[in-house]
Design a protein around this motif. Structure first.
Motif, PDB file in Angstrom:
ATOM      1  N   SER A  15      -9.514 -48.423   9.103  1.00 15.16           N
ATOM      2  CA  SER A  15     -10.318 -49.250  10.008  1.00 15.16           C
ATOM      3  C   SER A  15      -9.544 -49.455  11.305  1.00 15.16           C
ATOM      4  CB  SER A  15     -10.628 -50.607   9.350  1.00 15.16           C
ATOM      5  OG  SER A  15      -9.423 -51.290   9.041  1.00 15.16           O
ATOM      6  N   PRO A  38     -10.383 -44.295  12.387  1.00  8.29           N
ATOM      7  CA  PRO A  38     -10.707 -44.359  10.962  1.00  8.29           C
ATOM      8  C   PRO A  38     -11.080 -42.975  10.432  1.00  8.29           C
ATOM      9  CG  PRO A  38     -11.694 -46.203  12.112  1.00  8.29           C
ATOM     10  CD  PRO A  38     -11.130 -45.300  13.164  1.00  8.29           C
ATOM     11  N   HIS A  95     -17.001 -50.717  16.124  1.00  7.07           N
ATOM     12  CA  HIS A  95     -15.744 -51.386  15.782  1.00  7.07           C
ATOM     13  C   HIS A  95     -15.613 -52.717  16.524  1.00  7.07           C
ATOM     14  CE1 HIS A  95     -14.314 -48.105  13.360  1.00  7.07           C
ATOM     15  NE2 HIS A  95     -14.450 -47.243  14.347  1.00  7.07           N
TER      16      HIS A  95
END
Length: 468
Positions: A15, A38, A95
């Motif tokens: 992540s 990621p 994100h």
């Protein structure tokens, strides 16, 4: 594995987190790695060890993420200006939205479902209306040069951006895609002109030289274009020749100014300023109001997205029936003026005296009479005496710096118990910290992320709170 400093490890990035760094897990410990995406499988070296986490330097991408793309700019991996060019914009905003949700849940202890879908930017490149370039005598070496066995000379006339974390070395830019392409063309022209005419860059160690910065501002809604040349000395014979050459090469330049910073501080703001060509300012718009933007004045860097951000704040304020609005940390008054059409009265508070002067000037220029601007430190000014003098507001908008609001201001907002509170933030983590306290007195109804800075990890957010 102890993951000691210097250890080389293979990691799979899961992540993204603070400052856009990729996050992997190794032996149950979070490892942060810049420049990753990621899905990447990478080799990295541990460079920082803390009790519950590590930071590592990317050494090699063993298997690229399916989301990874080739950056548009050759400098993307070393320049601090763009940290996420290796990700498609569609992934960047996913994100960023998730970061806001994480802050709301982990820090504010609120339902992450309060966070609305992010408002993306129409242009993910060439969106900035201001770029500040620096000049120097030391350049940042490439990775290839650093790894050579022989000595590589890093002294050179250099123009570009500071290498991340370095005040003494500059990345000698060969391209930049954040502002209109003319911006880099002007930088390149000035660099070549100075080299050809033996005009020295300022040396921060020797405290000598001439040219220090180049600040280029362009208007989104007009064709105004400003070139601000920041120098160490006031030397008309040098600067006027450069000005004439610029105007001959770039016909779209509407004003040229020379800021003289003869101090040793690194700022691009001069101790005084000479207008060399044109009016000395550009004009841009946000909403129905026009703003004269001088060389050193603050103005939102992404004009189009600023309108979206302000529109969210205005909708959250619910001023359809008028009322008295307080604008805390009002800056040069752009948001105050944007709200003034809906409010009976707007009172802005700001600690920077120049910003207050600009705010009053902007109000006068736009013929807005229902605004008042007060100079003062928020934690000292926004008190019971201030409320006695100015009255109780129907709504408060607060737009604090990245550090968030001072605890005294948060306490005052809790005591004031105003009908509606709108929190505009350039740092959702500190906003979440403040919301954790404010939620005891207000309902947090929704949080709207707004992306102002594509290709970076930065994200703005607006929270709507109502009195319990």
């Amino acid at each position: 594995m102890s993951l000691k400093k210097g250890t080389e490890v293979e990691l799979e990035i899961e992540s993204t987190a603070f400052k856009g760094k990729g996050v992997a897990k190794k032996d149950g410990i979070a490892v942060f790695v810049s420049g990753t995406a990621p899905g990447d499988v990478v080799k990295a070296r541990i460079i920082k060890k803390k009790k519950t986490w590590r930071e590592a330097k990317l050494l090699e991408i063993l298997k690229p993420s399916p989301d990874r793309i080739e950056p548009k700019c050759r400098h993307a991996n070393v320049c601090g200006g763009c940290t996420w060019q290796h990700l498609p914009y569609s992934e960047q905003i996913k994100h960023k939205e998730q970061h806001v949700r994480d802050h709301i849940e982990r820090i504010a202890h609120l339902d992450p479902g309060l966070v609305k879908p992010i408002l993306a930017c129409e242009n993910d490149f060439y969106y900035r209306n201001k770029m500040e370039y620096s000049f120097g005598t030391k350049r940042w070496l490439t990775e290839e040069e650093i790894n050579r066995d022989e000595y590589v000379d890093d002294t050179a006339f250099t123009a570009g951006m500071h290498a991340p974390g370095r005040f003494d070395k500059l990345l000698n830019l060969q391209e930049c895609h954040l502002q209109d392409p003319i911006s880099f063309n002007i930088l390149d022209f000035v660099r070549n002109y100075c080299i050809k005419n033996e005009i020295p860059a300022f040396d921060i160690f020797k405290k000598e030289g001439f040219i220090r910065h180049l600040v280029i501002r362009n208007s989104h809604f007009t064709e105004d274009l400003m070139v601000n040349i920041v120098t160490f000395e006031d030397r008309p014979e040098l600067i006027n020749s450069l000005k004439d050459a610029l105007l001959e090469e770039f016909l779209s330049i509407t004003t040229v100014v020379n800021n003289i910073n003869d101090q040793y501080n690194p700022t691009a703001v001069g101790r005084y300023e000479n207008v060399l060509h044109g009016p000395g300012f550009i004009v841009d718009k946000i909403g129905n109001h026009s703003f004269k933007i001088h060389a050193n004045a603050f103005f939102q860097t992404n004009t189009r997205q600023a309108e979206k951000l302000y529109s969210v704040a205005r909708d959250f304020a619910e001023l359809d029936n008028g009322g008295h609005l307080f604008d805390l940390y009002c800056g040069v008054g752009t948001l105050s003026l944007f709200m003034a059409d809906k409010a009976d009265k707007v009172t802005g508070i700001e600690i920077v005296d120049v910003a207050i002067e600009n705010a009053k000037f902007n109000a006068k220029e736009n013929g807005v009479e229902n605004v008042e601007f007060v100079l003062g430190d928020m934690k000292d000014t926004f008190n019971d005496e201030f409320l006695e003098k100015n009255g109780r507001p129907d709504c408060i908008i607060t737009d604090p710096p990245r550090s968030g609001m001072h605890p005294d201001v948060v306490d005052q907002l809790c005591k004031l118990d105003v009908n509606r509170l709108v929190y505009v933030s350039c740092n959702p983590s500190t906003m979440a910290r403040d919301l954790k306290i404010l939620k005891e007195f207000y309902h947090v109804e929704s949080v709207q992320p707004v992306d102002m800075f594509p290709q970076t990890y930065h994200i703005e957010a607006v929270a709507k709170l109502t009195r319990k």
